[in-house]
Scaffold this motif. Structure first.
Motif, PDB file in Angstrom:
ATOM      1  N   GLY A   1      83.717  82.797  33.437  1.00  0.00           N
ATOM      2  CA  GLY A   1      84.213  81.639  32.702  1.00  0.00           C
ATOM      3  C   GLY A   1      85.250  81.968  31.654  1.00  0.00           C
ATOM      4  O   GLY A   1      85.866  81.070  31.075  1.00  0.00           O
ATOM      5  N   TRP A   2      85.472  83.248  31.409  1.00  0.00           N
ATOM      6  CA  TRP A   2      86.424  83.630  30.359  1.00  0.00           C
ATOM      7  C   TRP A   2      87.850  83.180  30.699  1.00  0.00           C
ATOM      8  O   TRP A   2      88.658  82.941  29.795  1.00  0.00           O
ATOM      9  CB  TRP A   2      86.404  85.139  30.125  1.00  0.00           C
ATOM     10  CG  TRP A   2      87.154  85.911  31.173  1.00  0.00           C
ATOM     11  CD1 TRP A   2      86.648  86.412  32.330  1.00  0.00           C
ATOM     12  CD2 TRP A   2      88.539  86.243  31.162  1.00  0.00           C
ATOM     13  NE1 TRP A   2      87.632  87.035  33.055  1.00  0.00           N
ATOM     14  CE2 TRP A   2      88.804  86.946  32.354  1.00  0.00           C
ATOM     15  CE3 TRP A   2      89.591  86.017  30.271  1.00  0.00           C
ATOM     16  CZ2 TRP A   2      90.074  87.420  32.682  1.00  0.00           C
ATOM     17  CZ3 TRP A   2      90.857  86.493  30.586  1.00  0.00           C
ATOM     18  CH2 TRP A   2      91.084  87.182  31.779  1.00  0.00           C
ATOM     19  N   ALA A   3      88.163  83.065  32.016  1.00  0.00           N
ATOM     20  CA  ALA A   3      89.514  82.670  32.435  1.00  0.00           C
ATOM     21  C   ALA A   3      89.589  81.199  32.811  1.00  0.00           C
ATOM     22  O   ALA A   3      90.449  80.796  33.604  1.00  0.00           O
ATOM     23  CB  ALA A   3      89.974  83.538  33.605  1.00  0.00           C
ATOM     24  N   SER A   4      88.719  80.394  32.247  1.00  0.00           N
ATOM     25  CA  SER A   4      88.781  78.947  32.479  1.00  0.00           C
ATOM     26  C   SER A   4      90.025  78.374  31.810  1.00  0.00           C
ATOM     27  O   SER A   4      90.609  78.990  30.910  1.00  0.00           O
ATOM     28  CB  SER A   4      87.538  78.267  31.914  1.00  0.00           C
ATOM     29  OG  SER A   4      87.529  78.357  30.494  1.00  0.00           O
ATOM     30  N   LYS A   5      90.422  77.211  32.235  1.00  0.00           N
ATOM     31  CA  LYS A   5      91.594  76.559  31.648  1.00  0.00           C
ATOM     32  C   LYS A   5      91.429  76.388  30.138  1.00  0.00           C
ATOM     33  O   LYS A   5      92.343  76.689  29.359  1.00  0.00           O
ATOM     34  CB  LYS A   5      91.823  75.201  32.316  1.00  0.00           C
ATOM     35  CG  LYS A   5      92.992  74.413  31.732  1.00  0.00           C
ATOM     36  CD  LYS A   5      93.134  73.065  32.423  1.00  0.00           C
ATOM     37  CE  LYS A   5      94.222  72.214  31.778  1.00  0.00           C
ATOM     38  NZ  LYS A   5      94.323  70.880  32.424  1.00  0.00           N
ATOM     39  N   ALA A   6      90.258  75.926  29.725  1.00  0.00           N
ATOM     40  CA  ALA A   6      90.035  75.673  28.295  1.00  0.00           C
ATOM     41  C   ALA A   6      90.138  76.959  27.485  1.00  0.00           C
ATOM     42  O   ALA A   6      90.759  76.989  26.412  1.00  0.00           O
ATOM     43  CB  ALA A   6      88.667  75.020  28.092  1.00  0.00           C
ATOM     44  N   ASN A   7      89.545  78.030  27.980  1.00  0.00           N
ATOM     45  CA  ASN A   7      89.575  79.290  27.232  1.00  0.00           C
ATOM     46  C   ASN A   7      90.976  79.871  27.186  1.00  0.00           C
ATOM     47  O   ASN A   7      91.425  80.394  26.150  1.00  0.00           O
ATOM     48  CB  ASN A   7      88.611  80.293  27.857  1.00  0.00           C
ATOM     49  CG  ASN A   7      88.311  81.467  26.933  1.00  0.00           C
ATOM     50  OD1 ASN A   7      87.930  81.269  25.780  1.00  0.00           O
ATOM     51  ND2 ASN A   7      88.504  82.669  27.436  1.00  0.00           N
ATOM     52  N   LEU A   8      91.704  79.787  28.297  1.00  0.00           N
ATOM     53  CA  LEU A   8      93.071  80.304  28.317  1.00  0.00           C
ATOM     54  C   LEU A   8      93.988  79.490  27.411  1.00  0.00           C
ATOM     55  O   LEU A   8      94.913  80.043  26.798  1.00  0.00           O
ATOM     56  CB  LEU A   8      93.608  80.320  29.743  1.00  0.00           C
ATOM     57  CG  LEU A   8      92.922  81.309  30.692  1.00  0.00           C
ATOM     58  CD1 LEU A   8      93.477  81.162  32.095  1.00  0.00           C
ATOM     59  CD2 LEU A   8      93.074  82.750  30.205  1.00  0.00           C
TER      60      LEU A   8
END
Length: 244
Positions: A157-164
């Motif tokens: 989940g670290w590369a989710s849209k929200a995190n990016l």
């Protein structure tokens, strides 16, 4: 095993040109250096048309001087730990010793294959470049390095849209709002282009990341490297392709 054993010359068909195949995959895990890779950089710009083996240049960030003898095509995946290793350990040395002096330029190409977040990161990469390439192209390099530095376990989940997007907000010169708009309006077209790039990579023998093709623009001779190879392997390969 020394470089002379791993560096073998053979004749092959790769886009109709003679190629130099260098080494194989390296999957050892080493400790990453602590300095940020973004502290080492060179000029970044866009180009149009196609390069070696009909690799599309349009839309891809390019680092280095325009008129150099060797192109380094670099396929990467933001969730790939070996790409992060290369980006942190080896690429800064290549930039210092070959890109800045004008021997090599690097063409950055996305090759997402490890999960849905991989494609999200690849699309955002392209959106970042679209939004900064005219006004502040160096901001792309800051973003690119920051994402690799934030890398965690793949598909966690670290590369989710929200995190990016959160990461993007921390980069000077990068507008998270503009990126989000680009992803909303252009994502389908960007994904199609990325899939085409990935298909072209596979057609020339790049099946994983990081993957590299070195290309002498004058002699049209090429070499291929696969995996998180150490700097010494790149140095040998660049010098050999440059001198062919």
């Amino acid at each position: 095993m020394n470089d002379s054993t791993l560096l073998t010359r053979r004749r092959a068909v790769l886009g109709g040109l003679a190629t130099l195949t260098v080494g194989g995959s390296v999957y050892g895990v080493t400790t990453l250096i602590s300095d940020s890779s973004s502290s080492v950089s060179a000029e970044m710009y866009s180009a149009t048309g196609t390069g070696a083996f009909d690799i599309e240049l349009t839309g891809h960030p390019i680092m280095g001087k325009h008129d150099v003898p060797v192109d380094l095509y670099y396929w990467s995946e933001y969730q790939c730990p070996f790409c992060a290793q290369f980006n942190t350990e080896t690429l800064p040395q290549i930039i210092r010793n070959f890109v800045t002096p004008g021997d090599v330029r690097v063409i950055f190409i996305e090759f997402p294959y490890l999960g849905k977040d991989s494609m999200t990161a690849a699309v955002m990469d392209q959106c970042v470049w679209r939004t900064v390439n005219e006004s502040n192209p160096q901001a792309y390099w800051q973003w690119h390095s920051a994402v690799f530095e934030a890398q965690e376990e793949k598909n966690s989940g670290w590369a989710s849209k929200a995190n990016l997007l959160d990461i993007s907000q921390e980069i000077d010169g990068v507008s998270a709002d503009s990126i989000e708009q680009c992803m909303s309006t252009d994502r389908q077209a960007i994904e199609t282009a990325i899939e085409s790039d990935s298909q072209r990579a596979r057609s020339i023998g790049i099946s994983g990341t990081p993957g590299f093709v070195l290309y002498n623009r004058q002699s049209k001779k090429a070499g291929k490297l696969v995996g998180a190879q150490p700097y010494g392997r790149f140095k040998s390969a660049i010098q050999q392709v440059k001198n062919t």
